[in-house]
Design a protein around this motif. Structure first.
Motif, PDB file in Angstrom:
ATOM      1  N   GLU A  34      -0.581   5.383  -3.798  1.00 54.62           N
ATOM      2  CA  GLU A  34      -1.676   4.700  -2.267  1.00 54.62           C
ATOM      3  C   GLU A  34      -1.612   6.202  -1.189  1.00 54.62           C
ATOM      4  OE1 GLU A  34      -1.397   0.203  -3.315  1.00 54.62           O
ATOM      5  OE2 GLU A  34      -0.530   0.989  -2.045  1.00 54.62           O
ATOM      6  N   LEU A  35      -2.516   6.067  -0.225  1.00 56.15           N
ATOM      7  CA  LEU A  35      -2.573   6.595   0.969  1.00 56.15           C
ATOM      8  C   LEU A  35      -2.400   5.937   1.794  1.00 56.15           C
ATOM      9  CD1 LEU A  35      -4.851   9.560   0.894  1.00 56.15           C
ATOM     10  CD2 LEU A  35      -2.548   9.972   0.735  1.00 56.15           C
ATOM     11  N   ILE A  36      -0.781   5.999   2.797  1.00 53.99           N
ATOM     12  CA  ILE A  36      -0.888   4.824   3.857  1.00 53.99           C
ATOM     13  C   ILE A  36      -0.819   5.922   5.362  1.00 53.99           C
ATOM     14  CG2 ILE A  36       1.289   2.948   4.814  1.00 53.99           C
ATOM     15  CD1 ILE A  36       0.296   2.510   2.138  1.00 53.99           C
ATOM     16  N   ASP A  37      -1.315   4.667   6.210  1.00 48.07           N
ATOM     17  CA  ASP A  37      -1.712   5.865   7.562  1.00 48.07           C
ATOM     18  C   ASP A  37       0.026   5.354   8.380  1.00 48.07           C
ATOM     19  OD1 ASP A  37      -1.789   3.087   8.567  1.00 48.07           O
ATOM     20  OD2 ASP A  37      -3.668   3.028   8.826  1.00 48.07           O
ATOM     21  N   THR A  38      -0.045   5.989   9.465  1.00 43.88           N
ATOM     22  CA  THR A  38       1.410   5.367  10.501  1.00 43.88           C
ATOM     23  C   THR A  38       1.592   4.273  10.815  1.00 43.88           C
ATOM     24  OG1 THR A  38      -0.161   6.329  12.562  1.00 43.88           O
ATOM     25  CG2 THR A  38       0.867   8.260  11.315  1.00 43.88           C
ATOM     26  N   LEU A  39       0.883   3.154  10.541  1.00 47.71           N
ATOM     27  CA  LEU A  39       0.627   1.984  11.196  1.00 47.71           C
ATOM     28  C   LEU A  39       0.301   0.774   9.781  1.00 47.71           C
ATOM     29  CD1 LEU A  39      -2.470   1.155  13.361  1.00 47.71           C
ATOM     30  CD2 LEU A  39       0.395   1.782  13.770  1.00 47.71           C
ATOM     31  N   GLY A  40       1.097   1.556   8.866  1.00 48.75           N
ATOM     32  CA  GLY A  40       1.196   1.154   7.573  1.00 48.75           C
ATOM     33  C   GLY A  40       0.542   0.385   6.880  1.00 48.75           C
ATOM     34  N   ARG A  41      -0.857   0.874   7.145  1.00 50.71           N
ATOM     35  CA  ARG A  41      -2.228   0.292   6.757  1.00 50.71           C
ATOM     36  C   ARG A  41      -2.890   1.303   4.903  1.00 50.71           C
ATOM     37  NH1 ARG A  41      -6.385   0.444  11.029  1.00 50.71           N
ATOM     38  NH2 ARG A  41      -5.150   2.434  11.975  1.00 50.71           N
ATOM     39  N   THR A  42      -2.882   0.822   4.045  1.00 47.74           N
ATOM     40  CA  THR A  42      -3.239   1.178   2.601  1.00 47.74           C
ATOM     41  C   THR A  42      -5.100   1.973   4.073  1.00 47.74           C
ATOM     42  OG1 THR A  42      -1.720   0.263   1.478  1.00 47.74           O
ATOM     43  CG2 THR A  42      -3.597   1.296   0.496  1.00 47.74           C
ATOM     44  N   ILE A  43      -4.844   3.343   2.814  1.00 44.31           N
ATOM     45  CA  ILE A  43      -6.766   3.487   3.566  1.00 44.31           C
ATOM     46  C   ILE A  43      -7.022   4.194   2.210  1.00 44.31           C
ATOM     47  CG2 ILE A  43      -6.022   4.461   5.756  1.00 44.31           C
ATOM     48  CD1 ILE A  43      -5.731   7.836   5.023  1.00 44.31           C
TER      49      ILE A  43
END
Length: 579
Positions: A511-520
């Motif tokens: 999984e790729l996770i952004d700086t807000l903790g969202r899975t993109i």
């Protein structure tokens, strides 16, 4: 002529033993003392003797119902007619009542044969006890008629007043774990109270009592019908046998039977009564028979005290060693070894709970294919809180000889759970369906995932992450720009155990996770099939991005993912971060 207390004694010995093998939910404590019951046999005629089996004095809507059952034996070498004596009971206040014979009572007893005779009457009063039974010969051919008591026997200790009555006869009150036979039956089967477990059902709590049944005889025996009723103070709770089909045992064979006793919330049973059923048959003018059934209490078994759950009472488990499973239970074939090979727990960020994954190895050490055992798994902390596992979806039905197979279970666990040691229970939910019974239990430790290590465990694979690179590329479009990401993983994959894998085996999820903790973005990779992961550089191209923006820095989470009937369960294996 009145014959009183002329008798011979036949002893029924209840041998005491503990469950010698398999898992027991409670320890039976000290070896119980053998209990002995004596049943009195009385001479009725030169050829016939009688033994009182049951005495009922039960209150009903119209007064009281009195019923007795006697065993009559012909000790001679020729047929003997059942005497036309009246059978009467005498009450504690000195009154007598004549009983009517059952419509199916035999008229003749074969040589050396033993039969049962049933008698009953109803009276419009209550508040008395039955103290004696008499057989009375009435000479109707003289006037006035002459009555002669042929035999009178005391029965006050045998009287049963209905459900909830106290059983306190000598030898009829047993300790938990004490073996017994059922005194009123000719069956040689021996029973040992083995487990008592509690389960919450949609209709309320249920106590599940397990009895171990053994056939010490030389012929096949069928487990007879009998009932259990749980007791808590003055309250009585009717039980029902979980098995609906007849159970037969070969000589020397052992088997479990289960009784489910629904109780109220916060009720702790103190003991249970064992009851057998009697039938009195009534014939109408056309000869049609109607049974009048009733139950008689035979034994009282004291339940073990409520001591609470203790992890220290369980044996410590050594990872990847065969678990000791109850050898009486037949859910897991004797040729199958069950071993726990992994137990990890991790926190699901943002989800509000933790996930634990337990992976088991099933090995067929026999020479023939055997079914894959379908058991449940529970985890329990030191406070007694129980977490039930969800089994992965599996396509394998048979275990081939000398081969192993893996199966995983996922557990949803509160974030507050931080114990490093848990109770691990294998549970049979098939034999006594819909109720569950424990067949193995251990104390086990949660394995630690070393976040600094480059070695990733996906049993039976050891994966070494030698290097990784996350690449970002731009995709110019008319009027705007989109971005895509590729992850290059340099892996060394080693198989440390020869375990058969099928298409249901767990996958590597990235999984790729952004700086807000969202899975993109996310992708799955299999360890089986044509496109399986192999040693070398693997390129993960993320598709279906959930953002059009350039994201930096990104976090990469690598999971082991399994499919269950309730959806995907995943175990965090490694976290990588861009710098």
């Amino acid at each position: 002529m009145v014959v009183r207390w002329k008798k011979t004694l036949s002893a029924v010995v209840l041998t005491a033993s503990l469950l010698s093998s398999g898992y027991s939910a409670y320890a039976a404590g000290d070896l119980p003392v053998a209990a002995e019951q004596t049943s009195a046999v009385y001479s009725l005629t030169e050829a016939l003797s009688v033994e009182v089996k049951s005495v009922l004095n039960e209150r009903n809507d119209t007064g009281s119902r009195i019923g007795i059952v006697v065993k009559m034996e012909n000790n001679s070498g020729r047929n003997a007619r059942v005497p036309d004596y009246e059978v009467r009971v005498r009450t504690s206040d000195g009154l007598q009542y004549t009983l009517q014979p059952s419509a199916t009572n035999a008229r003749t007893v074969q040589p050396k044969e033993k039969i049962e005779l049933s008698y009953m009457t109803s009276v419009d009063r209550t508040g008395f006890n039955v103290s004696e039974i008499s057989w009375v010969d009435i000479d109707m051919y003289v006037y006035p008629k002459v009555e002669t008591e042929m035999l009178t026997v005391p029965v006050q200790q045998l009287e049963w007043t209905g459900s909830g009555d106290e059983i306190n006869r000598q030898g009829a009150v047993l300790k938990w774990g004490e073996s017994f036979t059922i005194p009123s039956l000719t069956s040689p089967l021996r029973y040992t109270p083995s487990k008592v477990e509690e389960e919450n059902t949609p209709t309320g709590p249920v106590k599940l009592i397990t009895l171990l049944v053994e056939n010490p005889g030389t012929t096949m025996e069928t487990v007879p019908d009998f009932m259990l009723e749980g007791k808590s103070g003055k309250s009585v709770f009717k039980g029902q046998r979980a098995e609906t089909e007849p159970i037969t045992l070969e000589p020397g064979e052992r088997e479990y039977i289960h009784y489910a006793i629904p109780v109220k919330n916060n009720v702790d049973l103190e003991s249970f009564n064992l009851l057998t059923q009697e039938n009195f048959m009534v014939a109408d003018p056309t000869g049609k028979l109607t049974p009048i059934p009733y139950e008689i209490g035979r034994l009282n078994v004291v339940l073990p005290g409520k001591t609470g759950f203790s992890l220290h009472g369980l044996n410590r488990y050594v990872m990847d060693t065969p678990m000791k499973v109850d050898d009486v239970n037949s859910l897991i074939h004797p040729d199958v070894d069950v071993s726990l090979v992994e137990l990890y727990m991790h926190e699901n960020q943002g989800e509000g709970y933790k996930t634990a994954i337990a992976k088991f190895k099933l090995r067929n050490k026999g020479e023939q294919p055997v079914p894959v055992p379908v058991f449940d798994v529970d985890l329990k902390n030191s406070g007694g809180y129980t977490y039930s596992g969800v089994r992965q979806i599996s396509s394998t039905e048979k275990l081939m000889p000398n081969l192993s197979y893996t199966v995983s279970y996922s557990f949803a666990i509160p974030e507050s759970e931080n114990e490093e040691k848990l109770g691990l229970f294998l549970v049979d939910s098939q034999t006594a369906k819909p109720y569950r019974t424990t067949i193995s239990a251990y104390q086990t430790e949660i394995m630690k995932q070393d976040e600094t290590s480059s070695r990733l465990s996906f049993y039976p694979f050891d994966v070494e992450l030698k290097d990784w690179t996350l690449l970002t590329s731009t995709n110019p479009m008319p009027g705007y720009v989109t971005y895509s990401y590729k992850l290059q993983l340099d892996l060394d994959i080693q198989r440390k155990d020869r375990v058969v894998l099928d298409q249901s085996f767990s996958t590597m999820k990235v999984e790729l996770i952004d700086t807000l903790g969202r899975t993109i973005a996310q992708e799955h990779f299999s360890f089986t099939g044509m496109n399986r992961l192999i040693s070398g550089v693997q390129t993960v191209e993320f598709k279906d991005l959930r953002t059009d923006q350039y994201e930096y820095p990104l976090t990469i989470r690598i999971y082991e993912a399994i499919e269950t009937p309730q959806g995907e369960a995943k175990r965090l294996v490694k976290t990588l971060k861009q710098h």
